[in-house]
Design a protein around this motif. Structure first.
Motif, PDB file in Angstrom:
ATOM      1  N   ASP A  63     -11.429  -5.867   8.283  1.00  0.00           N
ATOM      2  CA  ASP A  63     -11.555  -4.240   6.816  1.00  0.00           C
ATOM      3  C   ASP A  63     -11.116  -3.094   7.556  1.00  0.00           C
ATOM      4  N   VAL A  64     -11.381  -2.743   8.458  1.00  0.00           N
ATOM      5  CA  VAL A  64     -11.065  -0.819   9.577  1.00  0.00           C
ATOM      6  C   VAL A  64      -9.395  -1.102  10.142  1.00  0.00           C
ATOM      7  N   GLU A  65      -9.104  -2.275   9.686  1.00  0.00           N
ATOM      8  CA  GLU A  65      -7.460  -1.737  10.163  1.00  0.00           C
ATOM      9  C   GLU A  65      -7.276  -1.697   8.913  1.00  0.00           C
ATOM     10  N   ASN A  66      -7.340  -2.390   7.643  1.00  0.00           N
ATOM     11  CA  ASN A  66      -6.648  -2.304   6.333  1.00  0.00           C
ATOM     12  C   ASN A  66      -6.797  -0.593   6.572  1.00  0.00           C
ATOM     13  N   SER A  67      -8.164  -0.286   5.740  1.00  0.00           N
ATOM     14  CA  SER A  67      -9.011   0.800   6.357  1.00  0.00           C
ATOM     15  C   SER A  67      -7.765   2.035   5.821  1.00  0.00           C
ATOM     16  N   PHE A  68      -7.543   1.839   7.327  1.00  0.00           N
ATOM     17  CA  PHE A  68      -6.657   2.959   7.762  1.00  0.00           C
ATOM     18  C   PHE A  68      -4.930   3.037   7.559  1.00  0.00           C
ATOM     19  N   PHE A  69      -4.352   2.031   7.487  1.00  0.00           N
ATOM     20  CA  PHE A  69      -3.385   1.758   7.306  1.00  0.00           C
ATOM     21  C   PHE A  69      -2.736   1.545   5.834  1.00  0.00           C
ATOM     22  N   GLU A  70      -3.502   1.131   4.428  1.00  0.00           N
ATOM     23  CA  GLU A  70      -3.556   0.260   3.183  1.00  0.00           C
ATOM     24  C   GLU A  70      -4.413   1.458   2.873  1.00  0.00           C
ATOM     25  N   GLY A  71      -5.639   2.375   3.088  1.00  0.00           N
ATOM     26  CA  GLY A  71      -5.823   3.335   2.480  1.00  0.00           C
ATOM     27  C   GLY A  71      -7.086   2.002   1.783  1.00  0.00           C
ATOM     28  N   GLU A 112      -6.365  -6.077  24.538  1.00  0.00           N
ATOM     29  CA  GLU A 112      -6.493  -6.250  22.765  1.00  0.00           C
ATOM     30  C   GLU A 112      -7.242  -5.169  22.605  1.00  0.00           C
ATOM     31  N   TYR A 113      -7.764  -3.752  22.875  1.00  0.00           N
ATOM     32  CA  TYR A 113      -8.007  -2.251  22.645  1.00  0.00           C
ATOM     33  C   TYR A 113      -6.942  -2.524  21.699  1.00  0.00           C
ATOM     34  N   ALA A 114      -5.643  -1.749  22.504  1.00  0.00           N
ATOM     35  CA  ALA A 114      -4.902  -1.286  22.277  1.00  0.00           C
ATOM     36  C   ALA A 114      -3.946  -2.680  20.949  1.00  0.00           C
ATOM     37  N   GLU A 115      -4.225  -3.735  20.334  1.00  0.00           N
ATOM     38  CA  GLU A 115      -4.064  -4.892  19.863  1.00  0.00           C
ATOM     39  C   GLU A 115      -4.972  -4.101  18.943  1.00  0.00           C
ATOM     40  N   ILE A 116      -6.567  -3.370  18.464  1.00  0.00           N
ATOM     41  CA  ILE A 116      -7.001  -3.526  17.364  1.00  0.00           C
ATOM     42  C   ILE A 116      -6.716  -2.583  16.818  1.00  0.00           C
ATOM     43  N   GLY A 117      -6.337  -1.382  18.071  1.00  0.00           N
ATOM     44  CA  GLY A 117      -6.246   0.052  17.785  1.00  0.00           C
ATOM     45  C   GLY A 117      -4.686   0.450  17.219  1.00  0.00           C
ATOM     46  N   GLU A 202       0.640   1.077  14.219  1.00  0.00           N
ATOM     47  CA  GLU A 202       0.875   0.166  13.605  1.00  0.00           C
ATOM     48  C   GLU A 202      -0.208  -1.022  13.068  1.00  0.00           C
ATOM     49  N   LYS A 203       0.445  -1.806  12.270  1.00  0.00           N
ATOM     50  CA  LYS A 203      -0.695  -2.623  12.416  1.00  0.00           C
ATOM     51  C   LYS A 203      -0.690  -4.061  13.418  1.00  0.00           C
ATOM     52  N   ARG A 204      -1.625  -4.592  13.228  1.00  0.00           N
ATOM     53  CA  ARG A 204      -1.339  -5.797  14.345  1.00  0.00           C
ATOM     54  C   ARG A 204      -0.607  -6.435  14.295  1.00  0.00           C
ATOM     55  N   SER A 205      -0.365  -6.742  12.710  1.00  0.00           N
ATOM     56  CA  SER A 205       1.724  -8.015  12.475  1.00  0.00           C
ATOM     57  C   SER A 205       2.680  -7.431  13.250  1.00  0.00           C
ATOM     58  N   ASN A 206       2.306  -6.284  13.038  1.00  0.00           N
ATOM     59  CA  ASN A 206       4.424  -5.113  13.429  1.00  0.00           C
ATOM     60  C   ASN A 206       4.537  -5.386  14.639  1.00  0.00           C
ATOM     61  N   LEU A 207       3.332  -5.139  15.838  1.00  0.00           N
ATOM     62  CA  LEU A 207       3.108  -5.219  16.842  1.00  0.00           C
ATOM     63  C   LEU A 207       3.768  -6.284  17.758  1.00  0.00           C
ATOM     64  N   LYS A 208       4.458  -5.448  18.912  1.00  0.00           N
ATOM     65  CA  LYS A 208       5.264  -6.961  20.061  1.00  0.00           C
ATOM     66  C   LYS A 208       4.753  -7.886  20.317  1.00  0.00           C
ATOM     67  N   LYS A 209       3.167  -7.625  20.476  1.00  0.00           N
ATOM     68  CA  LYS A 209       2.015  -8.738  20.859  1.00  0.00           C
ATOM     69  C   LYS A 209       2.336 -10.071  20.251  1.00  0.00           C
ATOM     70  N   ALA A 210       2.620  -9.484  19.306  1.00  0.00           N
ATOM     71  CA  ALA A 210       2.324 -10.583  17.405  1.00  0.00           C
ATOM     72  C   ALA A 210       3.583 -11.174  18.146  1.00  0.00           C
ATOM     73  N   ARG A 211       5.293 -11.044  18.463  1.00  0.00           N
ATOM     74  CA  ARG A 211       6.262 -12.199  18.147  1.00  0.00           C
ATOM     75  C   ARG A 211       6.054 -12.481  19.643  1.00  0.00           C
ATOM     76  N   TYR A 245      10.769 -17.828   6.900  1.00  0.00           N
ATOM     77  CA  TYR A 245      10.129 -16.745   7.950  1.00  0.00           C
ATOM     78  C   TYR A 245       8.746 -15.368   8.623  1.00  0.00           C
ATOM     79  N   GLU A 246       8.418 -15.204   7.154  1.00  0.00           N
ATOM     80  CA  GLU A 246       7.529 -14.552   7.348  1.00  0.00           C
ATOM     81  C   GLU A 246       6.259 -15.230   8.458  1.00  0.00           C
ATOM     82  N   PHE A 247       5.805 -16.017   8.546  1.00  0.00           N
ATOM     83  CA  PHE A 247       4.991 -17.061   9.109  1.00  0.00           C
ATOM     84  C   PHE A 247       5.595 -17.582  10.497  1.00  0.00           C
ATOM     85  N   VAL A 248       6.938 -17.028  11.208  1.00  0.00           N
ATOM     86  CA  VAL A 248       7.526 -17.433  12.228  1.00  0.00           C
ATOM     87  C   VAL A 248       7.428 -15.903  12.925  1.00  0.00           C
ATOM     88  N   LYS A 249       6.817 -15.391  13.969  1.00  0.00           N
ATOM     89  CA  LYS A 249       6.051 -14.408  14.220  1.00  0.00           C
ATOM     90  C   LYS A 249       7.520 -13.445  14.902  1.00  0.00           C
TER      91      LYS A 249
END
Length: 776
Positions: A63-71, A112-117, A202-211, A245-249
């Motif tokens: 919810d925190v993440e979406n409130s900032f990135f998706e309004g 972990e802090y950077a991933e959430i941020g 960025e959103k967490r799903s777009n971070l390099k760590k997600a890959r 492909y969306e399920f293969v990070k």
């Protein structure tokens, strides 16, 4: 009325523009301070032994993440508007002085802090004490640092190959954290913390760590490579299995980079990791496991070997030794790698083969030299397209029942008829006739089992479907294991089929029923055919008794009085001994139709044990021995079995609940609970993105550690016959550059050394054009 409407519309547009500007400024400010908000939330949560136990649930984090990135808006108290106002105000919590029980745990927390941020981080500079303990460690934003300036001389001829364009992520972001060692303890504290960014988060799903790839995903890529499936195809396959492909990070480039990392870790230690030798270069090697030794002990009467190429990056020649098992399938009884095809190399290989197996085969087949093959092809095209010659030549060569003296007479007549007496190749082949004409081996048992190296060629093709020319030796050995596993799995399936088979009898004879119980299915069908022919298509005549043997003449019902179709059969019924002049049993290991004809005439109801060779029986390789061999070959078999059982249990549960949304949701929740339970005491590799030596060994199944020093070196790339030349196709720029260095011929039109000739000479073409214009 129209004027007032336009004026109101103008004012309304102004309000929309002002509102849009305010929203943009507010979003930009939050993009700078969002990581600070998250840091405050994390720092006010419990930190025990450096492990973070956040007060936010997973849904609250989303919810925190979406409130900032998706309004989006949320009713959660964690991101109440007034709460964020207090945080962004003057009383922002600073993490300076926080203490962690190890540097690894401190880095994990910041990661972990950077991933959430919403930003990636990377390890940067560090300083050490005299005792090599890290004093300070910098962890910075992935977009920190400055882009390196690179100059390029676009006019220089030496720079034909230019570096590919690449986007640099370094834009000078100052966000970082510095951890400092607490002197005299293993603890680390926060020395400096800079939270401001100069870029959008960025959103967490777009971070390099997600890959980052899990071990299971890395294992999938390595296992796929053993079946000659490269990174690109493996990525497509993974996406298909996952449902999109969306399920293969990880991206395709991440799959490719894994192979790069593995090759980087192994490097030139390739040979030393699979072969034990000191202070030398790998020249030749031979190997055979316990199962291959067992196969040779039972089926090693006749073997074949032939070299194949393009199986590894060093172009070493691969030489598998092939035998025929009780299902008449090809099995490998040993293999070798040679750096060259010299006499010394093959001598060493054959000596190693004999030393490993302890006994010689009765017959060995190998291929002719490639140069001799070429010579044959160049003799005469007309000769080998002559169907009459080919038919008579092949019949002469492959008749196993023809005696040597008869062969020599017929060979001479054939050579004379086609004027080939003085042809060198035929003269040479006749000189060595005792090493390749089947009639000269008729006294060797099982000589008819293999007549050519076609089985070796077929097996080489089978191996090549799993290996490729760019393989390291370790990769090649993994491909080899895959082939062997498939080969042995095929044999196990045939064994099970033979033991469970129920056959339809074609005769009322008890001897046929006995054959169905002892022989494998492949051999039984051959023996059944012989028994059937003996019952209905052959007759016999009694000759008399010679030296205690009852002698009969057996021939086909439709054959005329021709000695070629008559076979002499001798039998001692009481001793259960029988011989036939066709020598089928000696050549193939099973009794012939002529022998069965006389056996049934004499009332023999079963095939004597001496004529049922062990190599054709169903139980030639015992189940217990096969099981123990598989166990010893599989390394940590217990772990592998547990992993496979876990996969099977998970997939079985998923199949049961797949169509029931309620039960599927419950299953997913239990999986998440179990994951969190295991993650609570698990320390992830953190920021280490590259595959290290320990993981490489585990992925490749290597039980010995990667050596620090190289005592045995990989061979230089060889240029053996058949290995071909693997050369990259040059680009147009490279071709032009190479041509520019060549000395040009003189143009007869202008008299200069230039890259054109008289026909394309500019002066000549220009003069011709001027003359044409003047004429017109």
């Amino acid at each position: 009325m129209d004027f007032r409407f336009d004026q109101q519309l103008y004012v309304f547009i102004q309000l929309i523009v002002k509102f849009h500007i305010c929203v943009s400024v507010f979003y930009f400010v939050l993009s700078f301070r969002f990581d600070q908000i998250i840091w405050c939330i994390m720092s006010n949560s419990s930190v025990i032994d450096g492990d973070l136990y956040s007060s936010m649930s997973e849904s609250e984090e989303e919810d925190v993440e979406n409130s900032f990135f998706e309004g989006g808006e949320s009713s959660s108290s964690v991101h109440d508007a007034q709460y964020f106002d207090d945080i962004i105000g003057e009383h922002v919590y600073k993490p300076d002085g926080l203490i962690f029980k190890s540097l690894k745990l401190a880095i994990k927390m910041y990661s972990e802090y950077a991933e959430i941020g919403g930003f990636d981080v990377r390890l940067s500079t560090q300083s050490r004490f005299d005792n090599k303990i890290i004093k300070k460690k910098h962890v910075i934003s992935n977009r920190g640092g400055k882009q390196k300036k690179k100059s390029c001389d676009t006019l220089g001829t030496s720079g034909v190959r230019r570096k590919q364009n690449s986007n640099s992520r370094a834009i000078g972001c100052q966000a970082k954290i510095i951890f400092e060692s607490v002197y005299g303890t293993p603890d680390y504290k926060v020395f400096q913390f800079d939270e401001l960014h100069n870029h959008q988060l960025e959103k967490r799903s777009n971070l390099k760590k997600a890959r980052q790839m899990s071990y299971s995903e890395k294992e999938f890529i390595v296992r796929a490579s053993t079946s000659k499936i490269g990174p690109t195809i493996a990525h497509k396959l993974r996406a298909s299995l996952r449902g999109g492909y969306e399920f293969v990070k990880p991206k395709v480039v991440d799959y490719k980079n894994l192979r790069r990392d593995i090759n980087r870790v192994i490097g030139y230690k390739d040979a030393q990791m699979i072969f034990n030798c000191q202070n030398d270069v790998l020249d030749c090697m031979f190997w055979a496991d316990e199962m291959e030794k067992a196969y040779y002990a039972e089926f090693g009467d006749v073997i074949s070997f032939d070299a194949t190429f393009r199986t590894n990056k060093y172009r070493m020649v691969f030489v598998p030794f092939i035998a025929i098992d009780h299902h008449k399938k090809s099995v490998t009884v040993g293999s070798g790698l040679l750096s060259n095809e010299s006499i010394e190399s093959y001598s060493w290989l054959l000596k190693s083969f004999l030393k490993t197996h302890g006994k010689e085969p009765t017959l060995v087949l190998t291929d002719q030299d490639a140069a001799i093959k070429q010579a044959v092809e160049n003799i005469s095209d007309d000769l080998f397209t002559n169907t009459d010659f080919r038919k008579r030549f092949l019949k002469l060569v492959w008749d196993i029942n023809m005696k040597p003296d008869v062969f020599e007479v017929k060979w001479g007549l054939l050579m004379k008829e086609f004027n080939l007496e003085d042809t060198r190749w035929f003269k040479d082949m006749f000189t060595i006739r005792d090493s390749w004409i089947p009639g000269y081996f008729s006294d060797i048992s099982m000589c008819g089992l293999m007549k050519t190296t076609s089985r070796s060629e077929s097996m080489n093709s089978f191996f090549n479907t799993y290996s490729e020319s760019g393989n390291l030796l370790l990769n090649f050995m993994m491909n080899y294991d895959t082939v062997i596993q498939k080969q042995r799995n095929t044999q196990r399936e045939l064994d099970r089929a033979s033991k469970k088979a129920s056959y339809k009898m074609q005769t009322p004879r008890e001897i046929e029923l006995q054959a169905s119980k002892v022989y494998t299915s492949t051999l039984f069908f051959e023996v059944q055919k012989e028994i059937y022919k003996a019952c209905f298509f052959y007759t016999y005549s009694y000759v008399g008794i010679e030296d205690g043997w009852e002698v009969y003449i057996v021939q086909h019902n439709n054959s005329k009085s021709d000695f070629k179709n008559e076979f002499k059969v001798e039998i001692k019924a009481e001793e259960k001994e029988i011989n036939c002049s066709c020598e089928h049993f000696k050549c193939m290991g099973v009794l012939c139709r002529h022998a069965f004809t006389i056996m049934m005439r004499c009332g023999v109801k079963e095939i004597p044990e001496r004529y049922i060779l062990k190599r054709w029986r169903k139980d030639v390789i015992s189940r217990n021995y096969r099981f123990s061999s598989v166990q010893s070959d599989s390394g940590d078999c217990e772990n592998v079995k547990l992993v496979n059982d876990s996969y099977y249990s998970f997939e079985s549960c998923l199949d049961i609940v797949r169509d029931d949304k309620k039960r599927l949701t419950l299953f997913a929740e239990k999986q998440q609970m179990l994951l969190k339970e295991f993650e609570s005491d698990y320390i992830s590799p953190g920021l280490k993105s590259k595959t290290d030596g320990e993981v490489v060994c585990k992925l490749l199944g290597v039980t010995i550690p990667i050596p620090e020093e190289i005592n045995i070196h990989v061979p230089e790339v060889q240029s053996n016959k058949g290995s071909g030349i693997k050369k990259r196709i040059p680009s147009a720029g490279e071709v032009a550059y190479e041509n520019s260095k060549k000395e040009h011929r003189m143009c007869s039109g202008c008299g200069k050394r230039v890259p054109y000739n008289l026909r394309t000479c500019p002066e000549r073409v220009g003069a011709a054009k001027s003359a044409k214009d003047n004429y017109e």
